[in-house]
Design an enzyme around this catalytic site. Structure first.
Site, short mmCIF file in Angstrom:
data_model
loop_
_atom_site.label_atom_id
_atom_site.label_comp_id
_atom_site.label_asym_id
_atom_site.label_seq_id
_atom_site.Cartn_x
_atom_site.Cartn_y
_atom_site.Cartn_z
N TYR A 51 0.85 -1.19 0.00
CA TYR A 51 0.00 0.00 0.00
C TYR A 51 0.88 1.23 0.00
O TYR A 51 1.82 1.32 0.79
CB TYR A 51 -0.89 0.03 1.25
CG TYR A 51 -2.34 -0.10 0.89
CD1 TYR A 51 -2.97 0.87 0.12
CD2 TYR A 51 -3.09 -1.21 1.29
CE1 TYR A 51 -4.30 0.74 -0.25
CE2 TYR A 51 -4.42 -1.34 0.93
CZ TYR A 51 -5.02 -0.36 0.16
OH TYR A 51 -6.33 -0.49 -0.20
N GLU A 53 -0.53 4.72 -0.37
CA GLU A 53 -1.40 5.90 -0.48
C GLU A 53 -0.59 7.15 -0.21
O GLU A 53 0.18 7.21 0.75
CB GLU A 53 -2.55 5.81 0.52
CG GLU A 53 -3.64 4.86 0.07
CD GLU A 53 -4.72 4.71 1.12
OE1 GLU A 53 -5.90 4.65 0.75
OE2 GLU A 53 -4.38 4.64 2.31
N ASP A 197 -6.46 14.53 -24.67
CA ASP A 197 -6.41 13.12 -24.29
C ASP A 197 -5.69 12.38 -25.42
O ASP A 197 -6.26 12.14 -26.48
CB ASP A 197 -7.85 12.63 -24.13
CG ASP A 197 -7.93 11.15 -23.77
OD1 ASP A 197 -6.91 10.45 -23.86
OD2 ASP A 197 -9.05 10.71 -23.42
N THR A 223 -3.38 6.88 -21.87
CA THR A 223 -3.24 5.52 -21.39
C THR A 223 -1.79 5.13 -21.64
O THR A 223 -1.06 5.84 -22.34
CB THR A 223 -4.15 4.53 -22.17
OG1 THR A 223 -3.77 4.60 -23.55
CG2 THR A 223 -5.61 4.89 -22.03
N LYS A 226 -1.75 1.48 -25.17
CA LYS A 226 -2.10 1.46 -26.60
C LYS A 226 -0.79 1.55 -27.41
O LYS A 226 0.03 0.68 -27.26
CB LYS A 226 -3.12 2.55 -26.87
CG LYS A 226 -4.42 2.24 -26.11
CD LYS A 226 -5.49 3.29 -26.24
CE LYS A 226 -6.69 2.90 -25.37
NZ LYS A 226 -7.73 3.92 -25.33
N ARG A 232 -1.66 -1.88 -18.72
CA ARG A 232 -2.98 -1.25 -18.80
C ARG A 232 -3.09 -0.20 -17.71
O ARG A 232 -3.19 -0.53 -16.53
CB ARG A 232 -4.03 -2.34 -18.60
CG ARG A 232 -5.47 -1.95 -18.63
CD ARG A 232 -6.33 -3.17 -18.88
NE ARG A 232 -5.91 -3.76 -20.15
CZ ARG A 232 -6.26 -3.30 -21.34
NH1 ARG A 232 -7.09 -2.29 -21.44
NH2 ARG A 232 -5.81 -3.85 -22.44
C1 LIG Z 1 -8.74 4.22 -24.49
C2 LIG Z 1 -9.08 5.60 -24.22
C3 LIG Z 1 -9.35 6.07 -22.93
C4 LIG Z 1 -9.60 5.21 -21.72
O1 LIG Z 1 -8.77 4.29 -21.35
P1 LIG Z 1 -9.13 3.17 -20.25
O2 LIG Z 1 -7.77 2.86 -19.74
O3 LIG Z 1 -9.80 2.09 -20.98
O4 LIG Z 1 -9.98 3.79 -19.21
C5 LIG Z 1 -9.54 7.43 -22.75
N1 LIG Z 1 -9.51 8.27 -23.77
C6 LIG Z 1 -9.29 7.86 -25.03
C7 LIG Z 1 -9.28 8.87 -26.13
C8 LIG Z 1 -9.08 6.52 -25.31
O5 LIG Z 1 -8.92 6.12 -26.56
#
Ligand SMILES: *Cc1c(COP(=O)(O)O)cnc(C)c1O
Length: 412
Positions: A51, A53, A197, A223, A226, A232
């Protein structure tokens, strides 16, 4: 210690089956990738037991000296590859990174302006069933109906009329480069925050193949799983001015203890992203996406936005008389994994759709190149044009297995 196989043969068996599926299938889901074994090792480590935090040097529990080391290292490496003034590596996912940004910058009921989900936006950019759509007043911009690209004059017009507190840029299914400088100008003109994002394109940004939003936006989220090819998870980059607020919103705002094994895996992924091999990989990802799109176009399929600058693109299936949902199912039968996707101005619903989304990040990690893309385009065309023909489907499945066998996943 007893192995998983001995302790829980059921779970072990299911994992083994999934391993085999990943090994044998052609993974074209644009948001997926295969991590290195180093990332897997860090994520499967004893750090899951701890942990932590709080933040480095300011933890609630004791015994966190090594957690401090790992988090500090992850932050340092993220700054090295992306620049940026402040980084928070604790978000468990992209969605949670986004939630922390909203909570840091907005009050409930404030207005945001974001890319319409039907045009490639993400759930967390204001979908009515998502917290973002429930808590905030959402206005959307779409795409130009001819070019299927962002029309910045239109975004400016909408920004002027809606006066949002925050403008979002970034998408899950948009294949073209986004001009973040233009978004900055629009945001400045109406006094809005700019939030980018970059979940999908972060790996391309590291390699210099996609414009970096970091100099332009108050908030950047991503993220790590990807194109960035890490575990993840998610992270946030922001201006120093918002550092405290962002950290407060991640913890204790929306999360408890950080997943330190995942933070360690993020640190490993950031290190890997510094390498020349990673840059070369990203170049190949983009080349492969272009080649795959070109070859599908040659077969008479229409590519949304006329092509791609990234690792992904959408295929419009309307001239094939097959829905995105049916196409995804029949491709899966041939062990080609894609997802159904709305295309701009789609007349169907999100569960049916008129398109599929394809991405090359995962297959490029396996080592596939242009020659393989030509083959894959043939497989896809063949399955789609003989929809429902099991014989052809099985023949392609055998071809897919031959191809994937040539590009084993181990030790990538
Ligand atoms: C994949 C994605 C997310 C979210 O990712 P998670 O890890 O699945 O919550 C947020 N914004 C965009 C543009 C994405 O393509």
């Amino acid at each position: 210690m007893k192995s998983l196989r001995e302790v829980d043969p059921k779970v072990y068996g299911i994992i083994k089956k999934e391993e085999k599926r990943q090994e044998n299938n052609l993974e074209l889901i644009a948001s997926e990738n295969f991590t290195s074994s180093a990332v897997l090792e860090a994520q499967g480590s004893c750090l899951t037991n701890k942990y932590a935090e709080g933040y480095s040097g300011r933890r609630w529990y004791d015994g966190c000296e090594f957690m401090d080391d790992i988090e500090t290292l992850a932050i340092k490496r993220a700054k090295k590859i992306f620049g940026g003034e402040h980084v928070n590596v604790q978000p468990h996912s992209g969605s949670q990174a986004n939630m922390a940004v909203y909570f840091a910058a907005l009050d409930v009921g404030d207005r945001i302006l974001a890319l319409d989900l039907a045009c490639g936006g993400h759930l967390t950019h204001g979908h009515r069933h998502n917290f973002s759509g429930r808590l905030y007043d959402v206005a959307c911009y779409g795409l130009d109906n001819k070019t299927e690209m962002i029309d910045y004059d239109e975004v400016l017009k909408l920004a002027r009329s809606h006066k949002p507190k925050m403008i979002l840029a970034g998408a899950s299914a948009y294949s073209r480069k986004i001009d973040f400088k233009k978004f900055r100008k629009i945001a400045d003109e109406v006094g809005a925050y700019l939030f980018v994002d970059m979940a999908h394109v972060a790996g391309l940004v590291v390699a210099g193949l996609y414009p970096s939003p970091v100099p332009y936006a108050e908030f950047v989220t991503s993220t790590t799983h990807k194109t960035l090819r890490g575990p993840r998870s998610g992270f946030i980059i922001c201006k120093n001015k918002f550092a405290k607020r962002i950290d407060m919103q991640v913890f204790p705002g929306i999360q408890g203890g950080p997943l330190m094994h995942v933070v360690a895996a993020k640190a490993v992924a950031f290190k890997e992203a510094c390498s020349a091999a990673f840059k070369k990989y990203q170049h190949q990802v983009v080349k492969n996406a272009k080649t795959l799109a070109d070859n599908l176009e040659k077969k008479g399929l229409r590519i949304v936005s006329g092509g791609t600058d990234t690792h992904l693109f959408l295929v419009d299936l309307q001239n094939r008389n097959i829905s995105g949902a049916d196409a995804a199912i029949c491709l899966d039968r041939a062990d080609i994994t894609v997802n159904k996707n709305l295309i701009p101005f789609d007349s169907t619903s999100a569960t049916i759709t008129s398109g599929i989304r394809l991405g090359t990040a995962a297959i490029t990690t396996r080592g596939m190149k242009e020659k393989e893309m030509e083959k894959i385009a043939e497989f896809i065309d063949c399955v789609l044009s003989s929809y429902g023909d099991d014989k052809i489907c099985n023949r392609i499945k055998r071809e897919v297995l031959k191809l994937t066998n040539k590009f084993p996943l181990h030790n990538k």
